[in-house]
Scaffold this motif. Structure first.
Motif, mmCIF file in Angstrom:
data_model
loop_
_atom_site.group_PDB
_atom_site.id
_atom_site.type_symbol
_atom_site.label_atom_id
_atom_site.label_comp_id
_atom_site.label_asym_id
_atom_site.label_seq_id
_atom_site.Cartn_x
_atom_site.Cartn_y
_atom_site.Cartn_z
ATOM 1 N N LEU A 7 12.972 -36.633 20.542
ATOM 2 C CA LEU A 7 12.856 -37.987 21.008
ATOM 3 C C LEU A 7 11.222 -38.291 21.170
ATOM 4 O O LEU A 7 10.410 -37.453 21.525
ATOM 5 C CB LEU A 7 13.448 -38.110 22.117
ATOM 6 N N TYR A 12 17.191 -40.986 28.113
ATOM 7 C CA TYR A 12 15.911 -41.225 27.689
ATOM 8 C C TYR A 12 15.511 -42.864 28.369
ATOM 9 O O TYR A 12 14.163 -42.935 28.952
ATOM 10 C CB TYR A 12 15.660 -41.164 26.341
ATOM 11 N N ASP A 35 14.542 -40.136 31.508
ATOM 12 C CA ASP A 35 14.589 -38.710 31.300
ATOM 13 C C ASP A 35 13.398 -38.391 30.296
ATOM 14 O O ASP A 35 13.686 -38.935 29.043
ATOM 15 C CB ASP A 35 15.756 -38.266 30.900
ATOM 16 N N ARG A 36 12.315 -37.364 30.540
ATOM 17 C CA ARG A 36 11.554 -37.233 29.522
ATOM 18 C C ARG A 36 11.737 -35.628 28.919
ATOM 19 O O ARG A 36 10.912 -35.308 27.996
ATOM 20 C CB ARG A 36 9.910 -37.300 30.070
ATOM 21 N N ARG A 40 13.679 -34.383 26.701
ATOM 22 C CA ARG A 40 13.807 -34.493 25.277
ATOM 23 C C ARG A 40 12.709 -34.734 24.314
ATOM 24 O O ARG A 40 12.738 -35.069 23.060
ATOM 25 C CB ARG A 40 15.335 -34.711 24.780
ATOM 26 N N GLU A 41 11.529 -35.475 24.928
ATOM 27 C CA GLU A 41 10.454 -35.872 24.372
ATOM 28 C C GLU A 41 9.725 -34.754 23.715
ATOM 29 O O GLU A 41 9.625 -33.511 23.878
ATOM 30 C CB GLU A 41 9.687 -36.555 25.347
ATOM 31 N N ALA A 48 13.880 -44.483 20.994
ATOM 32 C CA ALA A 48 13.653 -43.216 21.293
ATOM 33 C C ALA A 48 13.256 -42.522 19.950
ATOM 34 O O ALA A 48 13.173 -41.329 19.909
ATOM 35 C CB ALA A 48 14.835 -42.529 21.663
#
Length: 242
Positions: A48, A31, A35-36, A38-39, A112
């Motif tokens: 996240l 994150y 890396d987006r 898992r948002e 996060a």
């Protein structure tokens, strides 16, 4: 694909080190790298925090512009995403980023968290050497500022090819008990023995609560002097910008 580096406590390294990844968890390390997936808003099962931008907010770290050749000019800035960023001054494209190892990675993990309340991470002033100091080398020194008790130094002579071997040194409050949150801008100067030193006030909230002026060798991090100012009163003390 970003070029992100750090310090492992001994030497430069790629981010994250195994220790950092353990403290952050692999998902949060990714994150922070950008890396987006898992948002929450992007992935229905994401856990996240949603971000409007990969770049964290910039509060107390002022940009430093460095032209190291006729074709390479770079803007350096600390941000509250846990990184120092190096941007191509002409295009804005990130050349590399640096995650100081002196920050608290347990606190950085909260970045996060969907319930995240703003915290400072890499929030301190920056200073770069000039050709008066080193004709063929450029050194950048930064602090964590309100983000923690830490200093770091990078060889930015060629930011296009910067890698972990160009990480020069880090200092933290663990190794230097008189080092606090450095809020005042340090300066680089030639000393009377011909060497080049970094003169930096210890800042606030050191574990010793003393007011101390440090002089480090700017390239090696060797401590050349540690000068304690007389206490101005009882309780917490710290030194502002020299």
């Amino acid at each position: 694909s970003r070029r992100i580096f750090t310090h492992n406590g001994v030497t430069g390294a790629t981010f994250p080190t195994l220790t950092q990844q353990t403290l952050l968890t692999p998902a949060i390390a990714d994150y922070i790298r950008g890396d987006r997936s898992r948002e929450e808003v992007i992935n229905a099962g994401g856990t996240l925090r949603n971000r409007q931008s990969l770049l964290g907010d910039i509060v107390n770290s002022s940009p430093v512009y460095v032209k190291t050749s006729t074709t390479v000019d770079t803007v350096y800035i600390g941000a509250n995403d846990g990184m120092l960023h190096a941007f191509d001054a002409s295009t804005g494209v990130e050349r590399f980023a640096y995650v100081p190892n002196g920050q608290d990675f347990n606190t950085l993990r909260e970045y996060a968290d969907p319930s995240y309340n703003h915290k400072f991470y890499v929030d301190g002033p920056l200073v770069a050497s000039t050709k008066r100091h080193f004709p063929s080398q450029t050194v950048l020194v930064g602090s964590l500022g309100r983000g923690g008790r830490g200093l770091y130094a990078l060889d930015i002579t060629n930011p296009v090819t910067f890698d972990q071997t160009k990480v020069l040194w880090e200092k933290t409050g663990l190794t230097e008990p008189n080092l606090g949150q450095v809020l005042g801008t340090p300066f680089i100067t030639r000393l009377n023995d011909g060497s080049v030193g970094l003169v930096v006030a210890n800042g606030i909230n050191s574990s010793s609560d003393k007011a101390v002026l440090f002089v480090f060798d700017v390239r090696t991090g060797a401590k050349l002097a540690e000068i304690e100012a007389p206490a101005g009163g009882s309780g917490a003390n710290g030194l502002s910008a020299p």
